[in-house]
Design an enzyme around this catalytic site. Structure first.
Site, PDB file in Angstrom:
ATOM      1  N   ASP A 170     -74.995 -26.557 -74.388  1.00  0.00           N
ATOM      2  CA  ASP A 170     -73.643 -26.876 -73.938  1.00  0.00           C
ATOM      3  C   ASP A 170     -72.857 -25.565 -73.831  1.00  0.00           C
ATOM      4  O   ASP A 170     -73.248 -24.546 -74.416  1.00  0.00           O
ATOM      5  CB  ASP A 170     -72.991 -27.832 -74.945  1.00  0.00           C
ATOM      6  CG  ASP A 170     -71.618 -28.299 -74.498  1.00  0.00           C
ATOM      7  OD1 ASP A 170     -71.391 -28.418 -73.271  1.00  0.00           O
ATOM      8  OD2 ASP A 170     -70.765 -28.550 -75.369  1.00  0.00           O
ATOM      9  N   ASP A 229     -68.729 -25.237 -73.303  1.00  0.00           N
ATOM     10  CA  ASP A 229     -67.403 -25.219 -73.925  1.00  0.00           C
ATOM     11  C   ASP A 229     -67.517 -25.628 -75.387  1.00  0.00           C
ATOM     12  O   ASP A 229     -68.001 -26.707 -75.703  1.00  0.00           O
ATOM     13  CB  ASP A 229     -66.459 -26.162 -73.176  1.00  0.00           C
ATOM     14  CG  ASP A 229     -64.996 -25.836 -73.419  1.00  0.00           C
ATOM     15  OD1 ASP A 229     -64.714 -24.955 -74.258  1.00  0.00           O
ATOM     16  OD2 ASP A 229     -64.138 -26.455 -72.779  1.00  0.00           O
ATOM     17  N   ASP A 276     -71.747 -28.788 -79.489  1.00  0.00           N
ATOM     18  CA  ASP A 276     -70.692 -28.841 -80.502  1.00  0.00           C
ATOM     19  C   ASP A 276     -70.127 -30.246 -80.667  1.00  0.00           C
ATOM     20  O   ASP A 276     -69.209 -30.443 -81.458  1.00  0.00           O
ATOM     21  CB  ASP A 276     -69.552 -27.886 -80.137  1.00  0.00           C
ATOM     22  CG  ASP A 276     -68.725 -28.399 -78.962  1.00  0.00           C
ATOM     23  OD1 ASP A 276     -69.340 -28.787 -77.941  1.00  0.00           O
ATOM     24  OD2 ASP A 276     -67.490 -28.422 -79.056  1.00  0.00           O
TER      25      ASP A 276
END
Length: 257
Positions: A8, A10, A204
């Site tokens: 991922d 961001d 995240d």
């Protein structure tokens, strides 16, 4: 047996416009060690080139083979399901390009699919047109259900909100192609040429990256540099294989390699 990573962006590589400490070293290390990887993003607005330009501005230089977006997953899904089909699109650059590249014809009347992606350029009139098309029989697809961060001044309504508006107006549930949907989790793995046992997801967010990886049987690494916090992990019925403060803490080879 080779091993590779779906990463991922961001909250893992950057936060907004700021590079997360050590992320550039982490990616350069992957390139140096020739470890296969792809950035896996739900954002359907950007083309692969635009993603690469953003990363380059943060000091990370990658190639097209290192980027996989929900727009790419959506285009491939439609091409596999209904080759040469038609679509009315509420979305921008990356999504429009992917659908075109996969042989989907973009139309303004009588489409087989209504496809929703991120964007700020479509109007309520266009949304109403999409609603009428779905009520007339078009199938409804959304590139992801990512929520708004619910922060003052945020410049994007959040695709979950737009999706919910169309769902309420039509009584039809959208089919989601982006994370954590198996559609994107599987096609991203195949994009890298990996088998299930060779794939590790780094993210995240428990509800997208980690949940999607767990459901597909991939190994997962949760980093705490984004929105997840360690004290909330007990709320989930699943767990990551590894937790790190940031990607800068991840060492290779991983324990399961």
């Amino acid at each position: 047996m080779k091993q590779g990573l779906l990463i991922d962006m961001d909250g893992v590589i950057y936060s907004g416009e700021e590079l997360i400490f050590g992320a550039d070293r982490f990616i350069n290390n992957l390139i140096k060690k020739d470890i296969p990887f792809a950035f896996m993003t739900n954002n359907s607005q950007r083309t692969s080139l635009e993603v690469r330009r953003k990363l380059k501005g943060l000091g990370i230089k990658v190639e097209d083979r290192h980027v996989y977006t929900s727009a790419m997953a959506t285009g491939k899904f439609l091409a596999d399901q209904s080759p040469g089909s038609t679509a009315y699109v509420l979305g921008e650059g990356g999504l429009l390009s992917s659908l075109h590249e996969n042989g989907i014809t973009l139309v303004n009347t009588d489409p087989e699919f209504v496809v929703l992606g991120e964007g700020r350029n479509f109007t309520l009139e266009m949304v109403q047109r999409a609603v009428d098309m779905i009520l007339a029989g078009a199938k409804f697809i959304t590139t992801n259900r990512d929520p708004s961060p619910k922060k003052p001044g945020w410049n994007n309504l959040g695709i979950a909100a737009t999706t919910a508006m169309i769902e309420e107006a039509t009584g039809r549930r959208a089919f989601v192609t982006g994370k954590p949907s198996p559609v994107m989790m599987r096609s991203a793995r195949k994009f890298l040429g990996l088998e299930t046992s060779e794939t590790t997801v780094i993210g995240d967010t428990m509800e997208t990256d980690i949940q999607g990886g767990v459901q597909m049987g991939y190994k997962t690494i949760l980093v705490l540099s984004g929105i997840s916090s360690k004290d909330r992990l007990s709320h989930y019925a699943f767990k990551p294989d590894l937790i790190a403060s940031s990607v800068d803490e991840i060492e290779f080879p991983l324990a399961w390699w």
